[in-house]
Write an enzyme that holds these catalytic residues in place. Sequence first.
Site, mmCIF file in Angstrom:
data_model
loop_
_atom_site.group_PDB
_atom_site.id
_atom_site.type_symbol
_atom_site.label_atom_id
_atom_site.label_comp_id
_atom_site.label_asym_id
_atom_site.label_seq_id
_atom_site.Cartn_x
_atom_site.Cartn_y
_atom_site.Cartn_z
ATOM 1 N N GLU A 44 0.835 -1.200 0.000
ATOM 2 C CA GLU A 44 0.000 0.000 0.000
ATOM 3 C C GLU A 44 0.876 1.259 0.000
ATOM 4 O O GLU A 44 1.865 1.332 0.731
ATOM 5 C CB GLU A 44 -0.856 -0.032 1.278
ATOM 6 C CG GLU A 44 -1.769 1.162 1.474
ATOM 7 C CD GLU A 44 -2.578 1.041 2.774
ATOM 8 O OE1 GLU A 44 -2.224 0.193 3.629
ATOM 9 O OE2 GLU A 44 -3.563 1.789 2.930
ATOM 10 N N LYS A 111 -9.058 3.150 -2.564
ATOM 11 C CA LYS A 111 -9.414 2.418 -1.339
ATOM 12 C C LYS A 111 -10.809 2.822 -0.846
ATOM 13 O O LYS A 111 -11.127 4.011 -0.740
ATOM 14 C CB LYS A 111 -8.361 2.727 -0.272
ATOM 15 C CG LYS A 111 -8.438 1.891 0.987
ATOM 16 C CD LYS A 111 -7.219 2.204 1.890
ATOM 17 C CE LYS A 111 -7.181 1.361 3.150
ATOM 18 N NZ LYS A 111 -5.996 1.672 3.990
ATOM 19 N N CYS A 147 -5.501 -3.018 1.892
ATOM 20 C CA CYS A 147 -5.445 -3.174 3.353
ATOM 21 C C CYS A 147 -6.817 -3.277 4.037
ATOM 22 O O CYS A 147 -7.453 -4.314 3.999
ATOM 23 C CB CYS A 147 -4.595 -2.040 3.946
ATOM 24 S SG CYS A 147 -3.741 -2.545 5.468
#
Lengths: 541, 541
Positions: A44, A111, A147
């Site tokens: 990430e 994200k 994540c």
Amino acid sequence: MKNFKIALAQFSPHIGNIENNTAKMIEQANQAKAQQADIVIFPELSVIGYPAEDLLLRPSLKNRTQQALSQLKEVKDIVMVFGFVHQAEDGQRFNSAAVMKDGEILGIYNKQNLPNYSVFDEKRYFNLGHQHLVFEYLEHKFGVLICEDIWNINTVQQLAQLNVDTILVLNSSPYEVGKPQHRIATMTELTKQLRVNLVYTNQVGGQDDLIFDGSSFVLDREGQLICRAESFKEQLSFAEFNAEQGSFKAQETQPELETMAEIYQGLVMATRDYVQRSGFPGVILGLSGGIDSALTLAIAVDALGADKVQAVMMPYTYTAQISIEDAAEQAKRLGITFGVAEIHPVVNSFMQTLYPFFGNMPADATEENLQARSRGTLLMALSNKFGNLVLSTGNKSELAVGYCTLYGDMVGGFAVLKDVYKTIVFELAKYRNSISETPVIPERVITRPPSAELRPDQKDQDSLPAYDVLDAILYAYIEEDLSQQAIIERGFDPQVVEKVIRLVDINEYKRRQGAIGPRISSRAFSRERRYPIINGWKAGS
Amino acid sequence: MKNFKIALAQFSPHIGNIENNTAKMIEQANQAKAQQADIVIFPELSVIGYPAEDLLLRPSLKNRTQQALSQLKEVKDIVMVFGFVHQAEDGQRFNSAAVMKDGEILGIYNKQNLPNYSVFDEKRYFNLGHQHLVFEYLEHKFGVLICEDIWNINTVQQLAQLNVDTILVLNSSPYEVGKPQHRIATMTELTKQLRVNLVYTNQVGGQDDLIFDGSSFVLDREGQLICRAESFKEQLSFAEFNAEQGSFKAQETQPELETMAEIYQGLVMATRDYVQRSGFPGVILGLSGGIDSALTLAIAVDALGADKVQAVMMPYTYTAQISIEDAAEQAKRLGITFGVAEIHPVVNSFMQTLYPFFGNMPADATEENLQARSRGTLLMALSNKFGNLVLSTGNKSELAVGYCTLYGDMVGGFAVLKDVYKTIVFELAKYRNSISETPVIPERVITRPPSAELRPDQKDQDSLPAYDVLDAILYAYIEEDLSQQAIIERGFDPQVVEKVIRLVDINEYKRRQGAIGPRISSRAFSRERRYPIINGWKAGS
């Protein structure tokens, strides 16, 4: 579907150093290519590193990121999936992943789940993404997540429903004890349930108080562990997909680390990264003959090598002879630079200077603190003159209850044991001794009763409950967030619980001025436990 | 519509002390009632205080809040609008306002805009509200908003479209220079545009590094200022609505504070609140004969009274005679406890102890730091023995570039000038002298060139650019977030800019261990400017 080989680039970015990180990513992509990988997955936000904090707000980030993307576009013949800060035309900023091949960005994923709890502040920096990204390559369907996304079952199910074969997850997931195992256990259930392969790449390295353990892995759709990268090391790992069998080739995976080995290696890496990246040639610490400084010294030597480590023993009237002997013995065993500086003259000169103010007032903590601060000042002087970083040696139990001296034993740039309870300090010392032929910490340091040696015959247990009791109460209060009443109900002495909680509460000001240190617990002080200093909350039910 | 009288309870909560705050709110409601008020408005989150940080995560908060609500329900015959943490059945937590009358909650409003930038972290704690609250009382339609809501034009317009006569806004809006004027200017436009009355109640008081200035006000639908509460004081203000005229009765409003008066009063209040709420009997500080400690002393005396303030002058070889004279003179003028402690013996004993390590190595910053740390240790010893809090005296310019000694002049629990640039320090000193018959700061302290007096004939300007240049560069870099290139383009010497930026960047570790201090700027260090210590970002374009 065709056969393909996937590379997991578990790498350690230098936070904010976009130029270096990009160069390193290109190097890793080329290494992956040299080993016939078709796809390489980075962690990430790999371009800037995680967490970059308010560097993410700098206006020039957009241009710098564009430059990095241009450089990455030079890499040919391999698909790269990496993390970067995507700034949209309308000014929105996203925590994103790019899929890039032969100079083209095939897709960008923003994200969708931004953690803003614990050590995370992503809503300070990023806008929420709202769309999945799926791409096909070598007749295989890949989905991309970042994540926190993988921990949100709704997000994952939505993605899986797009008939994805393999989910690629880019992570910068901070370490805490047991976290590597916890990730694999949770993801094993998930892959079985959703019948999807999972490639999990994690950042590695120490960044200020955060440890990133790496521990990247691949799970197949049966929940079988295909590969696992080592923890606390940069590594390029591979997994091969066999189209005929419709699955990843099984590999031998290394056994997981034991808990103490895991913590120890984490602390070593964190210390090494902090010292090296802050540009210090080495470290210096005060060696007292006690277990905290002994363990800190062992970690420092393992992190940097004996030639980079200097220790100084600073005895005073209350220092036991065995403390002096044990400190010298450990220094000898480890082969570090060691010196002794008696602090009597300094303490006496302070007392003389203060006499016109103190007169014959009885001694109290003031005089104990003077000893600690004389030592702190000497250490800082040695640090200033020779350029080594001071490591502070206090543990989490002490810091929690304020059993430490601000500007005294708390001086230093990095507090190696800051998040390590005293009971774990003992375990780690034993662990470290168990892995080398000659124990590096003299046995007596581990077995004698802990003492700050700031007054005659002082023992920690004169002021504090036994460490197993103290640590259990602290754990309940800090990590479990239990109330005073709930802790007493576990069977602890009510007066002891009340005292411990009071000490934790009133010592926030001390911790606030302490050095940073690596987080290994599920609730570390400072970034993760943000308490006001002026705080009228009363302990109770 | 009927006539009514509204009370603005600009009060100073003790963060986390729900019991005390509730009792105080009840007292204020009763006072308002005694003055025939029909409605009393409290600040945002008045029950727990703002910002309560991770106290908001404590499991027992829900019960404690329930108890507070029960107590508030005992207040009769007045409508109370106050801020509290509302925890819904499903576990969601809201930053809310309750409208309560005669023991009944008439409505709950959940804040719809949660700031998560600058000093704010509300998304760490709260869920978003999605509904407006409008209530009718005395034939008048009230809408309720909380702080950030009033700055979102969409939110305000939606509420105004519900035919609201008066918007009640509960705030905990932190102070920065010019903020009180900025709020009124913006809200004046808003009320005129939307043709709605506005009652703006703000928290007052110092909480750690945040100053809440109060400065509550009422504007009518013509944008006319009806009343304005004083800044930096608890106050119960009133505004009366005349139904016949359909408007609030005009009152005489006090003139706004001049900038230096505003900053000075803010620092005084912040210092008083920190010292009193942390339970110290008084303060001690090192008086050097320089302007920073002179101003800090003046603020301390104004905050606490001369009998609560102790100062000590700690001269060394490089201390000018006029420094000693000026320090003594100021102490005399202010009537504080003053002592002198020569530090030669202490510094000499350190040098002797270090001789085996240093040999004949040339003197450098090490020896300067030893002086500062000897002083720091003496101050801490006096603090330990007599119980007074150490005030540290460094300013923002010094802290920015690291022109200060960690564990030396940086020791202390509260850094009064932490967010005050040196050029403003001079202005504040002149301002303070201007408001009393005898100047409390000797003129020479203000006019002589600043010096740390750590080596012979040292001047700050040997190491740093002139303070007007330094502060302009710092402001551009810190407050304006400009790049090195952009600052150079303003016409500053490129080498100077580069040096200053480098110093700011590499001194993050120092600031991280510094005491907290009150924020007066639009970007203060620490809570508001969160930079990693290990930071590879390169200054440039």
